[in-house]
Design a protein around this motif. Structure first.
Motif, PDB file in Angstrom:
ATOM      1  N   MET A   1       6.760   8.344 -68.379  1.00 57.01           N
ATOM      2  CA  MET A   1       7.574   9.430 -68.909  1.00 57.01           C
ATOM      3  C   MET A   1       8.231  10.192 -67.752  1.00 57.01           C
ATOM      4  SD  MET A   1       7.416   9.434 -72.250  1.00 57.01           S
ATOM      5  CE  MET A   1       7.776  11.107 -72.808  1.00 57.01           C
ATOM      6  N   PRO A   2       9.407  10.788 -67.990  1.00 56.45           N
ATOM      7  CA  PRO A   2      10.087  11.541 -66.921  1.00 56.45           C
ATOM      8  C   PRO A   2       9.318  12.808 -66.558  1.00 56.45           C
ATOM      9  CG  PRO A   2      11.235  11.814 -69.015  1.00 56.45           C
ATOM     10  CD  PRO A   2      10.192  10.765 -69.235  1.00 56.45           C
ATOM     11  N   THR A   3       9.378  13.185 -65.282  1.00 53.56           N
ATOM     12  CA  THR A   3       8.713  14.398 -64.803  1.00 53.56           C
ATOM     13  C   THR A   3       9.707  15.226 -64.004  1.00 53.56           C
ATOM     14  OG1 THR A   3       7.977  13.421 -62.705  1.00 53.56           O
ATOM     15  CG2 THR A   3       6.537  13.128 -64.636  1.00 53.56           C
ATOM     16  N   THR A   4       9.345  16.496 -63.784  1.00 50.56           N
ATOM     17  CA  THR A   4      10.231  17.387 -63.030  1.00 50.56           C
ATOM     18  C   THR A   4      10.221  17.061 -61.537  1.00 50.56           C
ATOM     19  OG1 THR A   4       8.407  18.985 -62.930  1.00 50.56           O
ATOM     20  CG2 THR A   4      10.035  19.282 -64.668  1.00 50.56           C
ATOM     21  N   GLN A   5       9.233  16.281 -61.074  1.00 52.97           N
ATOM     22  CA  GLN A   5       9.188  15.899 -59.664  1.00 52.97           C
ATOM     23  C   GLN A   5      10.202  14.809 -59.326  1.00 52.97           C
ATOM     24  OE1 GLN A   5       6.173  16.278 -61.470  1.00 52.97           O
ATOM     25  NE2 GLN A   5       6.120  18.350 -60.598  1.00 52.97           N
ATOM     26  N   GLN A   6      10.750  14.164 -60.336  1.00 53.19           N
ATOM     27  CA  GLN A   6      11.719  13.103 -60.109  1.00 53.19           C
ATOM     28  C   GLN A   6      13.137  13.664 -60.177  1.00 53.19           C
ATOM     29  OE1 GLN A   6      10.051  11.017 -63.481  1.00 53.19           O
ATOM     30  NE2 GLN A   6       9.374   9.300 -62.189  1.00 53.19           N
ATOM     31  N   ARG A   7      14.062  12.942 -59.600  1.00 50.90           N
ATOM     32  CA  ARG A   7      15.464  13.363 -59.592  1.00 50.90           C
ATOM     33  C   ARG A   7      16.207  12.677 -60.747  1.00 50.90           C
ATOM     34  NH1 ARG A   7      19.169  17.230 -58.300  1.00 50.90           N
ATOM     35  NH2 ARG A   7      21.227  16.296 -57.917  1.00 50.90           N
ATOM     36  N   ASN A   8      16.570  13.479 -61.742  1.00 51.48           N
ATOM     37  CA  ASN A   8      17.307  12.977 -62.907  1.00 51.48           C
ATOM     38  C   ASN A   8      16.685  11.700 -63.494  1.00 51.48           C
ATOM     39  OD1 ASN A   8      19.032  15.103 -62.570  1.00 51.48           O
ATOM     40  ND2 ASN A   8      20.861  13.864 -62.142  1.00 51.48           N
ATOM     41  N   PRO A   9      15.427  11.752 -63.914  1.00 48.99           N
ATOM     42  CA  PRO A   9      14.816  10.566 -64.521  1.00 48.99           C
ATOM     43  C   PRO A   9      15.281  10.391 -65.972  1.00 48.99           C
ATOM     44  CG  PRO A   9      13.279  12.378 -64.580  1.00 48.99           C
ATOM     45  CD  PRO A   9      14.500  12.894 -63.852  1.00 48.99           C
ATOM     46  N   VAL A  10      15.247   9.171 -66.457  1.00 51.43           N
ATOM     47  CA  VAL A  10      15.621   8.886 -67.838  1.00 51.43           C
ATOM     48  C   VAL A  10      14.786   7.706 -68.334  1.00 51.43           C
ATOM     49  CG1 VAL A  10      17.515   7.337 -67.165  1.00 51.43           C
ATOM     50  CG2 VAL A  10      17.526   8.378 -69.439  1.00 51.43           C
ATOM     51  N   ILE A  11      14.376   7.751 -69.598  1.00 46.58           N
ATOM     52  CA  ILE A  11      13.763   6.567 -70.218  1.00 46.58           C
ATOM     53  C   ILE A  11      14.693   6.103 -71.330  1.00 46.58           C
ATOM     54  CG2 ILE A  11      11.420   7.258 -69.642  1.00 46.58           C
ATOM     55  CD1 ILE A  11      11.006   8.092 -72.535  1.00 46.58           C
ATOM     56  N   ILE A  12      14.833   4.801 -71.461  1.00 46.68           N
ATOM     57  CA  ILE A  12      15.774   4.220 -72.416  1.00 46.68           C
ATOM     58  C   ILE A  12      15.082   3.137 -73.235  1.00 46.68           C
ATOM     59  CG2 ILE A  12      17.710   4.689 -70.868  1.00 46.68           C
ATOM     60  CD1 ILE A  12      17.758   1.738 -70.134  1.00 46.68           C
ATOM     61  N   GLY A  13      15.683   2.786 -74.370  1.00 48.67           N
ATOM     62  CA  GLY A  13      15.144   1.736 -75.217  1.00 48.67           C
ATOM     63  C   GLY A  13      15.410   0.363 -74.646  1.00 48.67           C
ATOM     64  N   SER A  14      14.551  -0.587 -74.985  1.00 49.75           N
ATOM     65  CA  SER A  14      14.700  -1.951 -74.468  1.00 49.75           C
ATOM     66  C   SER A  14      16.014  -2.586 -74.924  1.00 49.75           C
ATOM     67  CB  SER A  14      13.515  -2.809 -74.922  1.00 49.75           C
ATOM     68  OG  SER A  14      13.422  -2.823 -76.343  1.00 49.75           O
ATOM     69  N   LYS A  15      16.438  -2.269 -76.144  1.00 46.55           N
ATOM     70  CA  LYS A  15      17.694  -2.843 -76.653  1.00 46.55           C
ATOM     71  C   LYS A  15      18.888  -2.305 -75.873  1.00 46.55           C
ATOM     72  CE  LYS A  15      15.344  -4.889 -79.926  1.00 46.55           C
ATOM     73  NZ  LYS A  15      14.019  -4.285 -79.636  1.00 46.55           N
ATOM     74  N   LEU A  16      18.860  -1.010 -75.551  1.00 46.02           N
ATOM     75  CA  LEU A  16      19.940  -0.430 -74.751  1.00 46.02           C
ATOM     76  C   LEU A  16      19.908  -0.979 -73.327  1.00 46.02           C
ATOM     77  CD1 LEU A  16      22.280   1.611 -74.576  1.00 46.02           C
ATOM     78  CD2 LEU A  16      20.599   3.343 -73.903  1.00 46.02           C
ATOM     79  N   ALA A  17      18.696  -1.166 -72.778  1.00 44.57           N
ATOM     80  CA  ALA A  17      18.566  -1.729 -71.426  1.00 44.57           C
ATOM     81  C   ALA A  17      19.184  -3.117 -71.367  1.00 44.57           C
ATOM     82  CB  ALA A  17      17.091  -1.776 -71.020  1.00 44.57           C
ATOM     83  N   ASN A  18      18.964  -3.921 -72.397  1.00 40.25           N
ATOM     84  CA  ASN A  18      19.550  -5.269 -72.424  1.00 40.25           C
ATOM     85  C   ASN A  18      21.066  -5.200 -72.543  1.00 40.25           C
ATOM     86  OD1 ASN A  18      17.010  -6.435 -72.305  1.00 40.25           O
ATOM     87  ND2 ASN A  18      16.791  -6.585 -74.523  1.00 40.25           N
ATOM     88  N   ARG A  19      21.547  -4.277 -73.348  1.00 43.11           N
ATOM     89  CA  ARG A  19      22.989  -4.168 -73.547  1.00 43.11           C
ATOM     90  C   ARG A  19      23.700  -3.725 -72.267  1.00 43.11           C
ATOM     91  NH1 ARG A  19      26.352  -3.624 -78.028  1.00 43.11           N
ATOM     92  NH2 ARG A  19      28.342  -2.591 -77.566  1.00 43.11           N
ATOM     93  N   LEU A  20      23.061  -2.784 -71.536  1.00 42.58           N
ATOM     94  CA  LEU A  20      23.690  -2.257 -70.325  1.00 42.58           C
ATOM     95  C   LEU A  20      23.268  -3.010 -69.063  1.00 42.58           C
ATOM     96  CD1 LEU A  20      23.424   1.606 -70.973  1.00 42.58           C
ATOM     97  CD2 LEU A  20      25.266   0.039 -71.587  1.00 42.58           C
ATOM     98  N   GLY A  21      22.353  -3.960 -69.202  1.00 42.37           N
ATOM     99  CA  GLY A  21      21.907  -4.716 -68.039  1.00 42.37           C
ATOM    100  C   GLY A  21      21.089  -3.885 -67.077  1.00 42.37           C
ATOM    101  N   LEU A  22      20.197  -3.042 -67.631  1.00 38.73           N
ATOM    102  CA  LEU A  22      19.410  -2.136 -66.801  1.00 38.73           C
ATOM    103  C   LEU A  22      17.941  -2.537 -66.788  1.00 38.73           C
ATOM    104  CD1 LEU A  22      20.918   1.259 -68.052  1.00 38.73           C
ATOM    105  CD2 LEU A  22      21.460   0.072 -65.913  1.00 38.73           C
ATOM    106  N   LYS A  23      17.246  -2.119 -65.740  1.00 39.40           N
ATOM    107  CA  LYS A  23      15.798  -2.303 -65.632  1.00 39.40           C
ATOM    108  C   LYS A  23      15.229  -1.091 -64.909  1.00 39.40           C
ATOM    109  CE  LYS A  23      16.458  -5.137 -61.488  1.00 39.40           C
ATOM    110  NZ  LYS A  23      16.181  -6.446 -60.844  1.00 39.40           N
TER     111      LYS A  23
END
Length: 405
Positions: free
Chosen positions: A137-159
């Motif tokens: 999960m995203p935390t305030t210690q990280q710089r602009n963290p984001v969690i995304i769905g697996s289907k969106l990750a596949n569509r955008l080519g992200l990991k």
């Protein structure tokens, strides 16, 4: 005399053990199948509702009256801290979660897709954490963290650790955005949700939008979701300047599904009972026709119509009620077992996720349903007995004696 008729009826059931055994087995299996199928559908619908309540539709949502129309970020919940404090004092509220929201565009080097951006508080518990497949999960210690769905990750080519850009409107009405790093990928029960939602920290989203610590929605989980309308009316009196929406108002199809659950259970059971009724009628009619001379002789020696009629009715009821309790007991055992372990339908995951259903079904049935089923089966036994018993009233004792000669 009634006691004697009952004894005769019971003995007649076992005069032909094979035929009686077939009918009893049919009643047993029909009862078991009907009750278990009803429990399966009930578990599937309840699982669907629970999934939606966990992730997409809260029991009650509170927001600014003008926010939902265009997701305009300037319409946040006024005096949210006072509202949250008052809500925390309500005995019917079991959980409270808050979000900042924006509607925008998710972009990568490969593709883009319209999404809802949800700003969450890292220190609070959100159900999306239960669906994390990779990362955290995203935390305030990280710089602009984001969690995304697996289907969106596949569509955008992200990991994990990939960069993506989120563009949306700020409080001034200008298009703004920021670069975010993927720290987690979730895979929920809903393909649509996985494609169209991303989660960031509320702090990051508010900073880019131009807000301080404000929130756009408050989600309430109730001790009894069926009382959402009652509690919502109470809250509307306390917070007249806020928009308070129940799950039934936000998602009418969910309310319709819930209201149809009981009806579906009884429809399944009634269909099976109707099939059993015709099976029992057929068997008892054959029994009556085979015993025409015997029944005619009983009439000839003085047994009146009422007693002959009652004897056949008792036989039919005994046939039904011997198998039904065993069927109910087996269905209870089956439902109890699979209610704990679940029925894995992951082989159909793609199709079920497309409609928001989970891949593990936990059959369940309210206790009162077993009583109602028993009453239905008893009614079916009486209906099954009517026609064969009526046929006995048509017998002519004189003709029966002549057939014996």
């Amino acid at each position: 005399m009634i006691k004697n008729i009952i004894k005769i009826g019971w003995k007649n059931v076992w005069r032909n053990p094979t035929r009686s055994g077939v009918v009893i087995t049919a009643v047993l299996l029909g009862t078991w199948a009907g009750v278990f199928l009803s429990a399966f559908f009930t578990g599937m619908i309840q699982g669907y509702l629970d999934n939606q309540f966990d992730l997409t539709v809260p029991h009650i949502e509170i927001s600014h009256p003008e926010f939902e129309d265009l997701y305009n970020p300037e319409y946040f919940v006024p005096e949210d801290q006072n509202v949250l404090y008052n809500l925390s004092q309500k005995s019917f509220v079991t959980d409270i979660s808050t979000q900042s929201l924006a509607s925008g565009l998710a972009q990568s080097a490969r593709n883009n897709y319209g999404v809802t951006i949800r700003g969450i508080h890292p220190d609070s518990t959100y159900s999306i954490a239960n669906y994390l497949e990779n990362g955290s999960m995203p935390t305030t210690q990280q710089r602009n963290p984001v969690i995304i769905g697996s289907k969106l990750a596949n569509r955008l080519g992200l990991k994990l650790e990939s960069k993506m850009v989120l563009n949306f409107q700020d409080t001034e009405g200008d298009i703004t955005g920021g670069a975010f790093q993927v720290v987690g990928i979730f895979d929920s029960f809903s393909t649509v949700f996985d494609k169209s939602n991303v989660f960031v920290t509320r702090q990051d989203l508010n900073r880019i939008i131009g807000l301080n610590r404000q929130i756009h929605t408050i989600h309430l989980r109730l001790s009894d979701f069926r009382k959402a309308d009652l509690h919502a009316n109470q809250l509307r009196k306390e917070f007249p300047n806020l928009k308070i929406t129940t799950w039934g108002e936000a998602a009418p199809e969910l309310k319709y599904t819930y209201e149809m659950t009981d009806l579906m259970m009884y429809i399944v059971m009634i269909i099976i009972i109707i099939a059993l009724v015709f099976s029992i009628i057929n068997t008892m009619l054959m029994a009556v026709l085979e015993r025409t001379r015997e029944l005619g002789m009983l009439r000839a020696v003085g047994m009146n119509k009422t007693r002959v009629f009652s004897m056949v009715v008792y036989e039919t009821i005994f046939l039904t009620m011997v198998g039904a309790p065993v069927g109910l007991f087996l269905s209870w055992l089956t439902i109890s077992y699979y209610g704990n372990t679940g029925i894995d339908l992951s082989a159909f995951a793609e199709g079920m996720n497309a409609y928001g259903f989970g891949t593990v079904i936990y059959p369940s049935l309210p206790p009162i349903y077993y009583l109602n089923i028993t009453l239905l089966i008893g009614l079916a036994a009486l209906l099954s007995a009517m026609y064969p018993a009526w046929k006995t009233l048509q017998l002519n004792p004189v003709e029966a004696i002549q057939k014996m000669n």
